[in-house]
Write an enzyme that holds these catalytic residues in place. Structure first.
Site, short mmCIF file in Angstrom:
data_model
loop_
_atom_site.label_atom_id
_atom_site.label_comp_id
_atom_site.label_asym_id
_atom_site.label_seq_id
_atom_site.Cartn_x
_atom_site.Cartn_y
_atom_site.Cartn_z
N SER A 20 0.83 -1.20 0.00
CA SER A 20 0.00 0.00 0.00
C SER A 20 0.87 1.25 0.00
O SER A 20 1.98 1.27 0.54
CB SER A 20 -0.91 0.04 1.23
OG SER A 20 -1.79 -1.06 1.23
N1 SAH Z 1 -1.22 -4.55 4.25
C1 SAH Z 1 -0.47 -4.86 3.04
C2 SAH Z 1 -1.32 -4.58 1.81
C3 SAH Z 1 -1.17 -5.66 0.79
S1 SAH Z 1 -2.32 -5.69 -0.52
C4 SAH Z 1 0.86 -4.16 3.01
O1 SAH Z 1 1.15 -3.35 3.91
O2 SAH Z 1 1.67 -4.42 2.12
C5 SAH Z 1 -3.63 -6.71 0.10
C6 SAH Z 1 -3.29 -8.11 0.55
O3 SAH Z 1 -4.51 -8.73 0.96
C7 SAH Z 1 -2.70 -9.02 -0.52
O4 SAH Z 1 -1.50 -9.56 -0.06
C8 SAH Z 1 -3.76 -10.11 -0.71
O5 SAH Z 1 -3.23 -11.38 -0.99
C9 SAH Z 1 -4.45 -10.09 0.65
N2 SAH Z 1 -5.81 -10.64 0.67
C10 SAH Z 1 -6.81 -10.52 -0.25
N3 SAH Z 1 -7.92 -11.19 0.15
C11 SAH Z 1 -7.63 -11.74 1.36
C12 SAH Z 1 -8.35 -12.57 2.28
N4 SAH Z 1 -9.60 -12.96 2.05
N5 SAH Z 1 -7.73 -12.95 3.41
C13 SAH Z 1 -6.44 -12.58 3.68
N6 SAH Z 1 -5.71 -11.81 2.85
C14 SAH Z 1 -6.28 -11.38 1.71
#
Ligand code: SAH
Length: 217
Positions: A66
Protein backbone atom coordinates in the site's frame (compact mmCIF):
# COMPACT_ATOMS: atom_id res chain seq x y z
CA UNK A 1 20.17 -10.96 2.37
CA UNK A 2 21.82 -8.01 4.01
CA UNK A 3 19.35 -5.55 5.46
CA UNK A 4 20.83 -2.11 5.81
CA UNK A 5 19.08 0.96 7.16
CA UNK A 6 21.38 3.92 6.55
CA UNK A 7 21.32 7.64 7.45
CA UNK A 8 20.31 8.26 3.85
CA UNK A 9 17.22 6.06 4.29
CA UNK A 10 16.41 7.81 7.57
CA UNK A 11 16.62 11.18 5.85
CA UNK A 12 14.29 9.97 3.09
CA UNK A 13 11.81 8.77 5.74
CA UNK A 14 11.87 12.19 7.42
CA UNK A 15 10.90 13.75 4.12
CA UNK A 16 8.12 11.19 3.61
CA UNK A 17 6.76 12.03 7.09
CA UNK A 18 6.73 15.73 6.17
CA UNK A 19 4.83 14.93 3.00
CA UNK A 20 2.24 12.94 4.98
CA UNK A 21 1.82 15.86 7.40
CA UNK A 22 1.02 18.12 4.45
CA UNK A 23 -1.55 15.52 3.32
CA UNK A 24 -3.30 15.90 6.69
CA UNK A 25 -1.91 13.00 8.67
CA UNK A 26 -1.89 14.49 12.16
CA UNK A 27 -1.63 11.50 14.53
CA UNK A 28 1.92 11.75 15.89
CA UNK A 29 1.93 8.07 16.85
CA UNK A 30 1.35 7.19 13.19
CA UNK A 31 3.93 9.69 11.94
CA UNK A 32 6.53 8.45 14.43
CA UNK A 33 5.95 4.84 13.41
CA UNK A 34 6.30 5.66 9.71
CA UNK A 35 9.48 7.55 10.60
CA UNK A 36 10.89 4.37 12.12
CA UNK A 37 9.91 1.49 9.81
CA UNK A 38 12.54 0.82 7.07
CA UNK A 39 10.04 0.68 4.19
CA UNK A 40 12.79 0.00 1.62
CA UNK A 41 13.26 -3.48 3.10
CA UNK A 42 9.63 -4.35 2.27
CA UNK A 43 10.04 -3.73 -1.47
CA UNK A 44 11.77 -5.87 -4.05
CA UNK A 45 15.34 -4.67 -4.54
CA UNK A 46 14.57 -3.31 -8.02
CA UNK A 47 12.10 -0.85 -6.46
CA UNK A 48 14.16 0.16 -3.43
CA UNK A 49 14.99 3.62 -4.75
CA UNK A 50 11.25 4.37 -4.86
CA UNK A 51 10.66 3.16 -1.30
CA UNK A 52 10.11 6.59 0.21
CA UNK A 53 7.89 8.04 -2.49
CA UNK A 54 4.22 8.19 -1.59
CA UNK A 55 3.28 5.45 -4.07
CA UNK A 56 2.12 1.82 -4.10
CA UNK A 57 4.44 -0.83 -5.64
CA UNK A 58 4.20 -4.47 -6.74
CA UNK A 59 5.39 -7.05 -4.18
CA UNK A 60 4.92 -10.25 -6.19
CA UNK A 61 2.03 -12.74 -6.33
CA UNK A 62 0.07 -10.02 -8.18
CA UNK A 63 -0.17 -7.90 -5.02
CA UNK A 64 0.99 -4.44 -3.99
CA UNK A 65 2.45 -2.75 -0.94
CA UNK A 66 0.00 0.00 0.00
CA UNK A 67 0.95 3.62 -0.59
CA UNK A 68 2.37 5.27 2.57
CA UNK A 69 -0.54 7.72 2.66
CA UNK A 70 -3.00 4.81 2.64
CA UNK A 71 -1.17 3.07 5.48
CA UNK A 72 -1.10 6.37 7.38
CA UNK A 73 -4.79 7.27 6.94
CA UNK A 74 -5.97 3.75 7.80
CA UNK A 75 -3.77 3.70 10.91
CA UNK A 76 -4.98 7.17 11.93
CA UNK A 77 -8.65 6.20 11.50
CA UNK A 78 -8.08 3.19 13.79
CA UNK A 79 -7.16 5.56 16.67
CA UNK A 80 -4.56 3.09 17.85
CA UNK A 81 -3.60 2.88 21.52
CA UNK A 82 -0.64 0.97 22.90
CA UNK A 83 -1.47 -2.58 23.95
CA UNK A 84 -4.63 -2.91 21.87
CA UNK A 85 -5.45 -6.16 20.15
CA UNK A 86 -5.66 -5.58 16.39
CA UNK A 87 -6.61 -7.85 13.51
CA UNK A 88 -5.15 -7.04 10.08
CA UNK A 89 -6.61 -8.70 6.98
CA UNK A 90 -4.03 -8.86 4.15
CA UNK A 91 -0.48 -9.01 5.55
CA UNK A 92 0.91 -8.50 2.01
CA UNK A 93 4.44 -7.08 2.28
CA UNK A 94 4.15 -6.79 6.05
CA UNK A 95 4.69 -3.02 5.98
CA UNK A 96 1.33 -2.02 7.49
CA UNK A 97 1.88 -4.72 10.14
CA UNK A 98 5.29 -3.25 10.99
CA UNK A 99 3.81 0.26 11.34
CA UNK A 100 1.14 -1.03 13.76
CA UNK A 101 3.66 -3.10 15.72
CA UNK A 102 5.90 -0.04 15.98
CA UNK A 103 2.91 1.63 17.71
CA UNK A 104 2.99 -1.04 20.42
CA UNK A 105 -0.11 -3.09 19.61
CA UNK A 106 -0.77 -6.82 19.84
CA UNK A 107 -1.13 -7.67 16.18
CA UNK A 108 -2.78 -10.66 14.54
CA UNK A 109 -2.38 -10.53 10.77
CA UNK A 110 -3.87 -12.91 8.22
CA UNK A 111 -2.83 -13.44 4.58
CA UNK A 112 -4.39 -15.77 1.98
CA UNK A 113 -1.32 -16.11 -0.32
CA UNK A 114 1.19 -18.67 0.94
CA UNK A 115 4.13 -17.05 -0.84
CA UNK A 116 3.54 -13.64 0.75
CA UNK A 117 2.72 -15.14 4.12
CA UNK A 118 6.08 -16.98 4.16
CA UNK A 119 8.14 -14.07 2.96
CA UNK A 120 6.56 -11.39 5.17
CA UNK A 121 6.57 -13.50 8.31
CA UNK A 122 10.28 -14.18 7.83
CA UNK A 123 11.14 -10.52 7.16
CA UNK A 124 9.15 -9.21 10.14
CA UNK A 125 10.81 -11.77 12.44
CA UNK A 126 14.27 -10.79 11.15
CA UNK A 127 13.48 -7.15 11.85
CA UNK A 128 12.40 -8.08 15.38
CA UNK A 129 8.65 -7.42 15.04
CA UNK A 130 6.61 -9.60 17.39
CA UNK A 131 3.26 -10.07 15.70
CA UNK A 132 1.29 -13.25 15.14
CA UNK A 133 0.89 -14.22 11.51
CA UNK A 134 -1.63 -16.59 9.98
CA UNK A 135 -2.14 -18.16 6.57
CA UNK A 136 -5.90 -18.13 6.11
CA UNK A 137 -8.99 -16.50 4.68
CA UNK A 138 -9.60 -13.07 6.17
CA UNK A 139 -13.34 -13.40 5.46
CA UNK A 140 -13.36 -15.81 8.40
CA UNK A 141 -11.23 -13.64 10.68
CA UNK A 142 -9.62 -15.38 13.65
CA UNK A 143 -12.55 -16.44 15.88
CA UNK A 144 -10.24 -18.08 18.45
CA UNK A 145 -8.59 -14.71 19.15
CA UNK A 146 -11.71 -12.53 19.09
CA UNK A 147 -12.81 -10.01 20.19
CA UNK A 148 -10.46 -7.43 18.70
CA UNK A 149 -10.26 -3.77 19.74
CA UNK A 150 -9.63 -2.79 16.14
CA UNK A 151 -9.82 -4.46 12.72
CA UNK A 152 -8.02 -3.16 9.62
CA UNK A 153 -8.81 -4.62 6.21
CA UNK A 154 -6.17 -3.84 3.55
CA UNK A 155 -7.94 -5.34 0.51
CA UNK A 156 -11.08 -4.05 -1.22
CA UNK A 157 -14.16 -5.87 0.11
CA UNK A 158 -17.36 -5.96 -2.00
CA UNK A 159 -19.44 -6.14 1.19
CA UNK A 160 -18.74 -5.89 4.92
CA UNK A 161 -17.67 -9.40 6.01
CA UNK A 162 -20.17 -10.57 8.67
CA UNK A 163 -17.62 -12.70 10.52
CA UNK A 164 -15.40 -9.69 11.01
CA UNK A 165 -18.20 -7.55 12.44
CA UNK A 166 -18.91 -10.08 15.16
CA UNK A 167 -15.20 -10.31 16.05
CA UNK A 168 -15.08 -6.58 16.84
CA UNK A 169 -15.52 -5.70 20.52
CA UNK A 170 -18.27 -3.28 21.50
CA UNK A 171 -16.74 0.18 21.17
CA UNK A 172 -14.22 -1.19 18.68
CA UNK A 173 -13.33 0.32 15.29
CA UNK A 174 -13.00 -1.35 11.89
CA UNK A 175 -11.42 0.43 8.90
CA UNK A 176 -12.23 -1.19 5.56
CA UNK A 177 -12.20 -0.23 1.85
CA UNK A 178 -15.68 -1.09 0.54
CA UNK A 179 -16.55 -1.58 -3.13
CA UNK A 180 -15.67 -3.54 -6.26
CA UNK A 181 -13.50 -1.66 -8.77
CA UNK A 182 -12.90 1.45 -6.70
CA UNK A 183 -13.61 1.54 -3.02
CA UNK A 184 -14.67 3.98 -0.36
CA UNK A 185 -12.55 3.88 2.76
CA UNK A 186 -15.10 3.26 5.49
CA UNK A 187 -14.94 3.39 9.28
CA UNK A 188 -17.31 1.25 11.29
CA UNK A 189 -17.78 1.61 15.05
CA UNK A 190 -19.55 -1.13 16.99
CA UNK A 191 -21.86 0.85 19.27
CA UNK A 192 -23.64 -2.14 20.77
CA UNK A 193 -24.22 -5.87 20.22
CA UNK A 194 -26.27 -5.23 17.04
CA UNK A 195 -25.66 -1.55 16.47
CA UNK A 196 -22.98 -0.24 14.13
CA UNK A 197 -22.16 3.29 13.05
CA UNK A 198 -20.73 3.73 9.57
CA UNK A 199 -18.74 6.67 8.24
CA UNK A 200 -17.48 7.07 4.67
CA UNK A 201 -14.10 8.75 4.55
CA UNK A 202 -12.78 9.00 0.97
CA UNK A 203 -12.28 7.11 -2.28
CA UNK A 204 -9.39 4.68 -2.50
CA UNK A 205 -8.08 1.82 -4.67
CA UNK A 206 -7.05 -1.55 -3.23
CA UNK A 207 -6.46 -4.99 -4.71
CA UNK A 208 -9.59 -7.12 -4.19
CA UNK A 209 -10.33 -9.17 -1.09
CA UNK A 210 -10.67 -12.74 -2.41
CA UNK A 211 -11.98 -16.00 -0.97
CA UNK A 212 -9.95 -19.02 0.10
CA UNK A 213 -6.19 -19.50 0.39
CA UNK A 214 -3.40 -20.05 -2.16
CA UNK A 215 -0.79 -22.55 -0.96
CA UNK A 216 2.91 -21.88 -1.54
CA UNK A 217 4.38 -23.58 -4.61
N1 SAH B 1 -1.22 -4.55 4.25
C1 SAH B 1 -0.47 -4.86 3.04
C2 SAH B 1 -1.32 -4.58 1.81
C3 SAH B 1 -1.17 -5.66 0.79
S1 SAH B 1 -2.32 -5.69 -0.52
C4 SAH B 1 0.86 -4.16 3.01
O1 SAH B 1 1.15 -3.35 3.91
O2 SAH B 1 1.67 -4.42 2.12
C5 SAH B 1 -3.63 -6.71 0.10
C6 SAH B 1 -3.29 -8.11 0.55
O3 SAH B 1 -4.51 -8.73 0.96
C7 SAH B 1 -2.70 -9.02 -0.52
O4 SAH B 1 -1.50 -9.56 -0.06
C8 SAH B 1 -3.76 -10.11 -0.71
O5 SAH B 1 -3.23 -11.38 -0.99
C9 SAH B 1 -4.45 -10.09 0.65
N2 SAH B 1 -5.81 -10.64 0.67
C10 SAH B 1 -6.81 -10.52 -0.25
N3 SAH B 1 -7.92 -11.19 0.15
C11 SAH B 1 -7.63 -11.74 1.36
C12 SAH B 1 -8.35 -12.57 2.28
N4 SAH B 1 -9.60 -12.96 2.05
N5 SAH B 1 -7.73 -12.95 3.41
C13 SAH B 1 -6.44 -12.58 3.68
N6 SAH B 1 -5.71 -11.81 2.85
C14 SAH B 1 -6.28 -11.38 1.71
Amino acid sequence: MERIDSFRHMGMRKRLVQELRIKNITDVRVLNAIGKVPRHLFLESSFIKFAYQDKAFPIGAGQTISQPYTVAIQSQLLEVNEGEKILEVGTGSGYQAAVLLEMGVKLFSIERQGELYQRSTRLLRELGYQGRFFLGDGYEGIPAQAPFDKIIVTAGAPVIPRNLLVQLRIGGIMVIPLGDQKQVLTRIIRIDEDEFEQEQIEECAFVPMLNGIVKDR
